[in-house]
Write a protein that holds these residues in place. Structure first.
Motif, PDB file in Angstrom:
ATOM      1  N   PRO A   1       0.801  -1.235   0.000  1.00 32.03           N
ATOM      2  CA  PRO A   1       0.000   0.000   0.000  1.00 32.03           C
ATOM      3  C   PRO A   1       0.829   1.278   0.000  1.00 32.03           C
ATOM      4  O   PRO A   1       0.382   2.304  -0.518  1.00 32.03           O
ATOM      5  CB  PRO A   1      -0.829  -0.117   1.287  1.00 32.03           C
ATOM      6  CG  PRO A   1      -0.938  -1.595   1.521  1.00 32.03           C
ATOM      7  CD  PRO A   1       0.386  -2.154   1.076  1.00 32.03           C
ATOM      8  N   LYS A   2       2.032   1.220   0.554  1.00 31.39           N
ATOM      9  CA  LYS A   2       2.886   2.411   0.603  1.00 31.39           C
ATOM     10  C   LYS A   2       3.553   2.711  -0.737  1.00 31.39           C
ATOM     11  O   LYS A   2       4.156   3.765  -0.903  1.00 31.39           O
ATOM     12  CB  LYS A   2       3.964   2.244   1.681  1.00 31.39           C
ATOM     13  CG  LYS A   2       3.411   2.182   3.095  1.00 31.39           C
ATOM     14  CD  LYS A   2       4.533   2.032   4.108  1.00 31.39           C
ATOM     15  CE  LYS A   2       3.993   1.995   5.538  1.00 31.39           C
ATOM     16  NZ  LYS A   2       5.086   1.835   6.530  1.00 31.39           N
ATOM     17  N   ASN A   3       3.417   1.788  -1.692  1.00 33.63           N
ATOM     18  CA  ASN A   3       4.082   1.942  -2.983  1.00 33.63           C
ATOM     19  C   ASN A   3       3.112   1.874  -4.165  1.00 33.63           C
ATOM     20  O   ASN A   3       3.537   1.758  -5.310  1.00 33.63           O
ATOM     21  CB  ASN A   3       5.160   0.851  -3.143  1.00 33.63           C
ATOM     22  CG  ASN A   3       6.131   1.143  -4.265  1.00 33.63           C
ATOM     23  OD1 ASN A   3       6.560   2.280  -4.463  1.00 33.63           O
ATOM     24  ND2 ASN A   3       6.489   0.111  -5.015  1.00 33.63           N
ATOM     25  N   LEU A   4       1.810   1.959  -3.902  1.00 30.91           N
ATOM     26  CA  LEU A   4       0.813   1.878  -4.977  1.00 30.91           C
ATOM     27  C   LEU A   4      -0.167   3.032  -4.902  1.00 30.91           C
ATOM     28  O   LEU A   4      -0.684   3.346  -3.826  1.00 30.91           O
ATOM     29  CB  LEU A   4       0.037   0.559  -4.887  1.00 30.91           C
ATOM     30  CG  LEU A   4       0.791  -0.724  -5.190  1.00 30.91           C
ATOM     31  CD1 LEU A   4      -0.095  -1.930  -4.914  1.00 30.91           C
ATOM     32  CD2 LEU A   4       1.273  -0.742  -6.636  1.00 30.91           C
ATOM     33  N   ALA A   5      -0.424   3.647  -6.051  1.00 28.73           N
ATOM     34  CA  ALA A   5      -1.400   4.737  -6.122  1.00 28.73           C
ATOM     35  C   ALA A   5      -2.247   4.565  -7.376  1.00 28.73           C
ATOM     36  O   ALA A   5      -1.879   3.822  -8.298  1.00 28.73           O
ATOM     37  CB  ALA A   5      -0.694   6.091  -6.145  1.00 28.73           C
ATOM     38  N   THR A   6      -3.381   5.226  -7.402  1.00 28.73           N
ATOM     39  CA  THR A   6      -4.263   5.168  -8.565  1.00 28.73           C
ATOM     40  C   THR A   6      -3.675   6.026  -9.677  1.00 28.73           C
ATOM     41  O   THR A   6      -3.626   7.250  -9.585  1.00 28.73           O
ATOM     42  CB  THR A   6      -5.668   5.665  -8.197  1.00 28.73           C
ATOM     43  OG1 THR A   6      -6.240   4.758  -7.236  1.00 28.73           O
ATOM     44  CG2 THR A   6      -6.563   5.718  -9.410  1.00 28.73           C
ATOM     45  N   GLN A   7      -3.209   5.355 -10.723  1.00 32.34           N
ATOM     46  CA  GLN A   7      -2.522   6.036 -11.820  1.00 32.34           C
ATOM     47  C   GLN A   7      -3.189   5.693 -13.142  1.00 32.34           C
ATOM     48  O   GLN A   7      -3.608   4.558 -13.363  1.00 32.34           O
ATOM     49  CB  GLN A   7      -1.046   5.633 -11.851  1.00 32.34           C
ATOM     50  CG  GLN A   7      -0.207   6.439 -12.827  1.00 32.34           C
ATOM     51  CD  GLN A   7       1.275   6.176 -12.656  1.00 32.34           C
ATOM     52  OE1 GLN A   7       1.685   5.173 -12.074  1.00 32.34           O
ATOM     53  NE2 GLN A   7       2.099   7.076 -13.160  1.00 32.34           N
ATOM     54  N   THR A   8      -3.265   6.665 -14.031  1.00 27.74           N
ATOM     55  CA  THR A   8      -3.863   6.398 -15.335  1.00 27.74           C
ATOM     56  C   THR A   8      -2.967   5.487 -16.153  1.00 27.74           C
ATOM     57  O   THR A   8      -1.741   5.455 -15.979  1.00 27.74           O
ATOM     58  CB  THR A   8      -4.106   7.698 -16.124  1.00 27.74           C
ATOM     59  OG1 THR A   8      -2.844   8.245 -16.537  1.00 27.74           O
ATOM     60  CG2 THR A   8      -4.878   8.719 -15.293  1.00 27.74           C
ATOM     61  N   GLU A   9      -3.596   4.771 -17.061  1.00 30.52           N
ATOM     62  CA  GLU A   9      -2.861   3.887 -17.965  1.00 30.52           C
ATOM     63  C   GLU A   9      -1.815   4.669 -18.741  1.00 30.52           C
ATOM     64  O   GLU A   9      -0.668   4.232 -18.899  1.00 30.52           O
ATOM     65  CB  GLU A   9      -3.869   3.191 -18.893  1.00 30.52           C
ATOM     66  CG  GLU A   9      -3.269   2.334 -19.989  1.00 30.52           C
ATOM     67  CD  GLU A   9      -3.084   3.093 -21.312  1.00 30.52           C
ATOM     68  OE1 GLU A   9      -2.423   2.519 -22.197  1.00 30.52           O
ATOM     69  OE2 GLU A   9      -3.574   4.236 -21.443  1.00 30.52           O
ATOM     70  N   PHE A  10      -2.173   5.855 -19.224  1.00 35.69           N
ATOM     71  CA  PHE A  10      -1.250   6.669 -20.022  1.00 35.69           C
ATOM     72  C   PHE A  10      -0.075   7.154 -19.179  1.00 35.69           C
ATOM     73  O   PHE A  10       1.089   7.051 -19.583  1.00 35.69           O
ATOM     74  CB  PHE A  10      -2.007   7.874 -20.603  1.00 35.69           C
ATOM     75  CG  PHE A  10      -1.160   8.771 -21.449  1.00 35.69           C
ATOM     76  CD1 PHE A  10      -1.030   8.553 -22.808  1.00 35.69           C
ATOM     77  CD2 PHE A  10      -0.489   9.851 -20.884  1.00 35.69           C
ATOM     78  CE1 PHE A  10      -0.231   9.382 -23.593  1.00 35.69           C
ATOM     79  CE2 PHE A  10       0.300  10.690 -21.655  1.00 35.69           C
ATOM     80  CZ  PHE A  10       0.431  10.449 -23.013  1.00 35.69           C
TER      81      PHE A  10
END
Length: 214
Positions: A118-127
């Motif tokens: 969880p400390k290394n994952l964020a909601t990021q766009t595919e692009f």
């Protein structure tokens, strides 16, 4: 950077401090990752890796992930005849450069790479993840392949209490200073408009992003 607002047609990233890192090679002490704690909204903050060649790992060894970072509202859309899932579980530090670290960022030869942390994952766009951020991840990988020691730092940038980051602040500096960059990567997707307060989205064909390749 929190005050920035993306305008349709703008470049996919911008240089910070004329593209030069403000990291200090004197801080490189040992091969590790410093994972910043989640904030009071359960959002990622900053991750700093002190990386070596031995931290490279093949992406093919990566397994699935289940963690849902803040602002996670996946949607599949069709753009120019191509169906895409517009969101990725974006690693702040890419899986392929986090080999032999455990979830606490300590060296452990039995570990493959950072997964579902969880400390290394964020909601990021595919692009943003697969087109823009990859440019700079490849620079870091190339430096590690050349047996350089690298400090690589990634921070998620949120406005106020938003659940989805507007972008990512990336800095890297090798101890010989041959690798040196400092950029802000926009968390955007062509043809899609996001409500960053929630992470929800809608199709907006007028949304354009000028792709950069280096």
């Amino acid at each position: 950077m929190r005050q920035l607002t993306f305008k349709s047609g703008s470049s996919s990233y911008i240089n910070v401090n004329q593209g030069k890192s403000i990291l200090d090679v004197a801080n490189w002490r040992s091969n590790k990752i410093d994972y910043g704690d989640l904030d009071r909204f359960n959002r990622t903050t900053t991750v700093t890796g002190y990386l070596e060649h031995r931290n490279l790992v093949r992406s093919s060894t990566r397994t699935g992930q289940d963690w849902r970072p803040t602002g996670w509202h996946q949607k599949a859309v069709t753009m120019n005849g191509r169906k895409i899932e517009i969101l990725n579980r974006g690693h702040l530090l890419a899986y392929s450069i986090t080999g032999k670290f455990n979830k606490n960022g300590q060296y452990d030869v039995s570990e493959l790479g950072s997964l579902d942390n969880p400390k290394n994952l964020a909601t990021q766009t595919e692009f943003s993840n697969q087109k823009t951020m990859q440019i700079f991840e490849e620079k870091v990988r190339d430096a590690l392949e050349a047996n350089k020691k690298v400090i690589y730092q990634v921070s998620t940038v949120f406005k106020g209490t938003d659940l989805m980051p507007i972008g990512y602040h990336l800095q890297a500096l090798s101890t010989d200073k041959a690798l040196n960059f400092n950029v802000f990567v926009w968390n955007v997707e062509p043809g899609v408009k996001f409500d960053y307060s929630t992470g929800r989205s809608r199709i907006d064909r007028s949304m354009k992003v000028t792709e950069q390749n280096k």
